[in-house]
Design an enzyme around this catalytic site. Sequence first.
Site, PDB file in Angstrom:
ATOM      1  N   LYS A   1      -9.656   1.547  15.043  1.00 36.79           N
ATOM      2  CA  LYS A   1      -8.352   1.840  15.391  1.00 36.79           C
ATOM      3  C   LYS A   1      -8.109   2.000  16.907  1.00 36.79           C
ATOM      4  O   LYS A   1      -7.254   1.539  17.511  1.00 36.79           O
ATOM      5  CB  LYS A   1      -7.829   3.238  14.746  1.00 36.79           C
TER       6      LYS A   1
ATOM      7  N   GLY B   1       0.915  -1.245  -0.073  1.00 36.19           N
ATOM      8  CA  GLY B   1       0.067  -0.014  -0.107  1.00 36.19           C
ATOM      9  C   GLY B   1       0.933   1.107   0.063  1.00 36.19           C
ATOM     10  O   GLY B   1       1.949   1.225  -0.261  1.00 36.19           O
TER      11      GLY B   1
ATOM     12  N   ASP C   1      -4.501 -12.853   3.598  1.00 37.29           N
ATOM     13  CA  ASP C   1      -5.346 -12.008   4.007  1.00 37.29           C
ATOM     14  C   ASP C   1      -5.176 -12.201   5.546  1.00 37.29           C
ATOM     15  O   ASP C   1      -5.081 -13.181   6.105  1.00 37.29           O
ATOM     16  CB  ASP C   1      -6.940 -12.320   3.747  1.00 37.29           C
TER      17      ASP C   1
ATOM     18  N   GLY D   1     -18.893  15.724   9.408  1.00 38.42           N
ATOM     19  CA  GLY D   1     -17.750  14.974  10.045  1.00 38.42           C
ATOM     20  C   GLY D   1     -16.430  15.651  10.184  1.00 38.42           C
ATOM     21  O   GLY D   1     -15.450  15.448  11.082  1.00 38.42           O
ATOM     22  N   ASP D   2     -16.180  16.629   9.490  1.00 38.24           N
ATOM     23  CA  ASP D   2     -14.878  17.503   9.429  1.00 38.24           C
ATOM     24  C   ASP D   2     -14.603  18.274  10.673  1.00 38.24           C
ATOM     25  O   ASP D   2     -15.803  18.911  11.032  1.00 38.24           O
ATOM     26  CB  ASP D   2     -14.851  18.202   8.147  1.00 38.24           C
TER      27      ASP D   2
ATOM     28  N   ASP E   1       0.141  -9.247   1.970  1.00 33.06           N
ATOM     29  CA  ASP E   1      -0.945  -8.334   1.569  1.00 33.06           C
ATOM     30  C   ASP E   1      -1.819  -8.932   0.640  1.00 33.06           C
ATOM     31  O   ASP E   1      -1.222  -9.939  -0.118  1.00 33.06           O
ATOM     32  CB  ASP E   1      -0.078  -7.104   0.779  1.00 33.06           C
ATOM     33  N   ASN E   2      -3.159  -8.583   0.489  1.00 31.96           N
ATOM     34  CA  ASN E   2      -4.074  -9.166  -0.144  1.00 31.96           C
ATOM     35  C   ASN E   2      -4.242  -8.400  -1.395  1.00 31.96           C
ATOM     36  O   ASN E   2      -5.232  -8.834  -2.319  1.00 31.96           O
ATOM     37  CB  ASN E   2      -5.160  -9.414   0.413  1.00 31.96           C
TER      38      ASN E   2
ATOM     39  N   TYR F   1     -14.334   3.769  11.363  1.00 32.83           N
ATOM     40  CA  TYR F   1     -12.871   3.657  11.001  1.00 32.83           C
ATOM     41  C   TYR F   1     -12.156   4.000  12.129  1.00 32.83           C
ATOM     42  O   TYR F   1     -11.281   3.132  12.716  1.00 32.83           O
ATOM     43  CB  TYR F   1     -12.603   4.250   9.796  1.00 32.83           C
TER      44      TYR F   1
ATOM     45  N   SER G   1      -4.071   6.168  13.955  1.00 34.36           N
ATOM     46  CA  SER G   1      -4.570   7.533  13.180  1.00 34.36           C
ATOM     47  C   SER G   1      -4.566   8.472  14.082  1.00 34.36           C
ATOM     48  O   SER G   1      -5.289   8.504  15.377  1.00 34.36           O
ATOM     49  CB  SER G   1      -5.637   7.064  12.274  1.00 34.36           C
TER      50      SER G   1
END
Length: 344
Positions: free
Chosen positions: A151, A9, A57, A300-301, A30-31, A147, A123
Amino acid sequence: MIFVTGGAGYIGSHTCVELLNAGYDVTVFDNFSNSSPEALVRVQRITGRKLQIIQGDCRDRSALIAALQQSRANAVIHFAGLKAVGESVSKPLNYYDHNVVGALRLLEAMQTCHVQTIVFSSSATVYGDPVYLPITEDHPLSPTNPYGRSKWMIEEILRDAYRSDSLMRICILRYFNPVGAHDSGLIGEDPQGIPNNLMPFIAQVAVGRREHLNIWGNDYSTHDGTGVRDYIHVVDLAIGHIRALAALKNINSAQNDQSSGCMTVNLGTGQGYSVMDVLRAYEKVSGCRIPYQIAPRRSGDIAACYADPQLASQVLGWKARFDLEAMCRDSWRWQSGNPSGYQQ
Ligand code: NAD
Ligand code: WQD
């Protein structure tokens, strides 16, 4: 040997370059669900070194065990996962499956194979809407979407794993906004479909793939009304992982305490730039005009978000080196040299 999940990635491929350049042997697992094997061909071209590639995976425990055994890895860097905030709202179960279940299976496989060191991609999104700026690592955690919650859950799982086994060595890295590309122009960010993030969108406008940028709101309480973020060059970020591995290796188990064997560290520059700042810097380095329209705020920002990067300096001996102009210049070199990304 470092076992790198999601190594094909965007951030993973740049980290593989830095690992190989630093003399580590690397196995990528990696998939290829959001990446191209071509990225790894180019990583090998940049470094002049080979890496081992295993397609698999992270939700498949037995595939992970076989791959860890085959690679004889002694540490893992875990990038694999899904990362689109909007998609996580419409497909939350998919996000918990890839991200949380994937991390869990990986930790189980590591336990089976007696691998105790892991660096994890978290993140800044775990902080949610900032209560104060710059954001230190002890800022309250309040992710606002699946998301971000995935995390946060993985972070908690890692902290619990450490509580149960103090010989584990864990570094949770909270990235701010990774942008830019390797200065060879051979690898970079290659989003599928319409880019969600600002810099890849600007890059596609500059190269003529899209007509204009929508600026999501210019009525925030920031210096020019547009959103402010802590953009960090992906090569600086990649080097942060090398420093994290070194820091984990240096921890003396005899002196070990809760904080040293399991650390959580921001990776950012500490400097915030607005959408307009980024757009102007990109125009300057590319020589292209970037048409834009002011659009309503994106749901959401937040207005502004930037890191306090002091802990990274103290515990990892790491500091970001590249400025906004370098981030835009390297993004542009990648985008203009590869207008359709890895697709020939
Ligand atoms: P990316 O999508 O480019 O890379 C993720 C890689 O993981 C891809 O190669 C994909 O094919 C692979 N993958 C996904 N699910 C998998 C699975 N179940 N099993 C095996 N491989 C799988 O994303 P990136 O930008 O390089 O991000 C890497 C990590 O950093 C992610 O965990 C992401 O959440 C985190 N992160 C990214 C950003 C960002 O803005 N790019 C910011 C903060 C954190
Ligand atoms: C930056 C600024 C937008 C696109 C996201 C995730 C976060 C992390 C990084 C993974 C904001 C504005 C953007 C556009 C715009 N990813 N913008 N027009 O939202 O800070 O963070 O990516 O962990 O979790 O939420 O980054 O690049 O999307 O936005 O005006 O077309 O650019 O409103 O102010 P963000 P971004």
